[in-house]
Design a protein around this motif. Structure first.
Motif, PDB file in Angstrom:
ATOM      1  N   ALA A  64       4.183  -8.143  -2.937  1.00 33.96           N
ATOM      2  CA  ALA A  64       3.220  -7.043  -3.589  1.00 33.96           C
ATOM      3  C   ALA A  64       2.559  -6.435  -2.512  1.00 33.96           C
ATOM      4  N   ALA A  65       1.863  -5.356  -3.029  1.00 32.05           N
ATOM      5  CA  ALA A  65       1.417  -4.207  -2.422  1.00 32.05           C
ATOM      6  C   ALA A  65      -0.189  -3.787  -2.751  1.00 32.05           C
ATOM      7  N   TYR A  66      -1.084  -3.341  -2.274  1.00 35.40           N
ATOM      8  CA  TYR A  66      -2.447  -3.472  -2.675  1.00 35.40           C
ATOM      9  C   TYR A  66      -3.187  -2.213  -2.329  1.00 35.40           C
ATOM     10  N   PHE A  67      -3.879  -1.353  -2.702  1.00 33.93           N
ATOM     11  CA  PHE A  67      -4.685  -0.240  -2.170  1.00 33.93           C
ATOM     12  C   PHE A  67      -5.523   0.657  -3.010  1.00 33.93           C
ATOM     13  N   VAL A  68      -6.693   1.143  -2.551  1.00 41.73           N
ATOM     14  CA  VAL A  68      -6.801   1.967  -3.893  1.00 41.73           C
ATOM     15  C   VAL A  68      -7.747   3.033  -3.390  1.00 41.73           C
ATOM     16  N   VAL A  69      -7.201   4.118  -4.531  1.00 44.27           N
ATOM     17  CA  VAL A  69      -6.687   5.995  -4.619  1.00 44.27           C
ATOM     18  C   VAL A  69      -8.173   6.053  -5.089  1.00 44.27           C
ATOM     19  N   HIS A  70      -8.436   6.736  -3.940  1.00 48.76           N
ATOM     20  CA  HIS A  70      -9.853   7.814  -4.370  1.00 48.76           C
ATOM     21  C   HIS A  70      -9.328   8.952  -4.782  1.00 48.76           C
ATOM     22  N   GLU A  95     -11.784   6.503  -9.491  1.00 47.19           N
ATOM     23  CA  GLU A  95     -10.909   5.618  -8.326  1.00 47.19           C
ATOM     24  C   GLU A  95     -10.295   4.677  -9.076  1.00 47.19           C
ATOM     25  N   VAL A  96      -9.072   4.330  -8.155  1.00 47.59           N
ATOM     26  CA  VAL A  96      -8.618   2.797  -9.002  1.00 47.59           C
ATOM     27  C   VAL A  96      -7.960   2.409  -7.587  1.00 47.59           C
ATOM     28  N   LYS A  97      -8.312   0.940  -8.384  1.00 42.34           N
ATOM     29  CA  LYS A  97      -7.493  -0.051  -7.237  1.00 42.34           C
ATOM     30  C   LYS A  97      -6.741  -0.422  -7.648  1.00 42.34           C
TER      31      LYS A  97
END
Length: 155
Positions: free
Chosen positions: A47-53, A100-102
Motif C-alpha cells: 500500500a502507498a500513503y501520502f497527503v494531498v493539500h 486536504e485528503v490523507k
C-alpha cells in the motif's frame, strides 16, 4: 567549544531530516511525503500513503493511480459496515478547495497488486497520480520499515 558542537549537530540533524522529507506540487495541489511500509518478500500486495493539500479555491479530484511496480494500482478506503471494518475500492477521491485528503493506514490508501517484487526499506518507486484539474503528478514513494512520525504541516 560545546556550543559549536551543538550547532554542528543541529545543522547535521536538520539536513538529514530534510533529506528524508519529499514533497511535490502541481498547480494548487501539494503532495506531501509519499511512503509505503516495507512488506515481507512473500506478501501479495503493498500500500502507498501520502497527503494531498489543495491550496486553491476550487476542489479537485484524484481520478487514478499507477506505478510500473504493480500490475494494478487501486484507490481504496476503510469503512465500517455491519459492525466490522472493511476495505473497498473507490473510483475517485475529492480534494476539497482549501482542504486536504490523507491517504493513511485505516483511511484512504493506494493498494498495489501483482507486484514485480516487494520493495525494501530505503528504496523508492514512482507513482503517478492523475487529477481531474491538476493533471498527472509523478511522485517517488519512499519505502520505510516504520510509518513516518506525524509531521507538523506548514500549509
Amino acid at each position: 567549544m560545546p556550543m559549536k558542537k551543538s550547532l554542528l549537530l543541529v545543522a547535521l540533524l536538520g539536513t538529514s531530516l530534510l533529506a528524508g522529507a519529499h514533497e511535490y506540487s502541481s498547480g494548487e495541489l501539494h503532495i506531501a511525503h509519499p511512503w509505503s511500509r516495507e512488506m515481507p518478500p512473500v506478501a501479495p500486495t503493498a500500500a502507498a500513503y501520502f497527503v494531498v493539500h489543495n491550496q486553491g479555491q476550487q476542489a479537485d479530484r484524484l481520478l487514478s493511480v499507477q506505478t510500473p511496480l504493480a500490475g494494478k494500482a487501486e484507490m481504496h478506503e476503510h469503512v465500517h459496515a455491519d459492525g466490522t471494518m472493511k476495505m473497498q475500492q473507490v473510483q475517485s477521491v475529492e480534494v476539497p478547495a482549501g482542504g486536504e485528503v490523507k491517504f493513511a493506514p485505516m483511511a484512504y490508501h493506494v493498494m498495489l497488486f501483482d507486484l514485480a517484487r516487494q520493495m525494501k526499506d530505503g528504496e523508492r518507486f514512482p507513482l503517478t497520480l492523475r487529477f481531474e484539474r491538476a493533471g498527472e503528478v509523478e511522485v517517488e514513494v519512499a519505502v520505510q520499515k516504520q510509518p513516518p512520525v506525524e509531521e507538523t504541516s506548514h500549509h
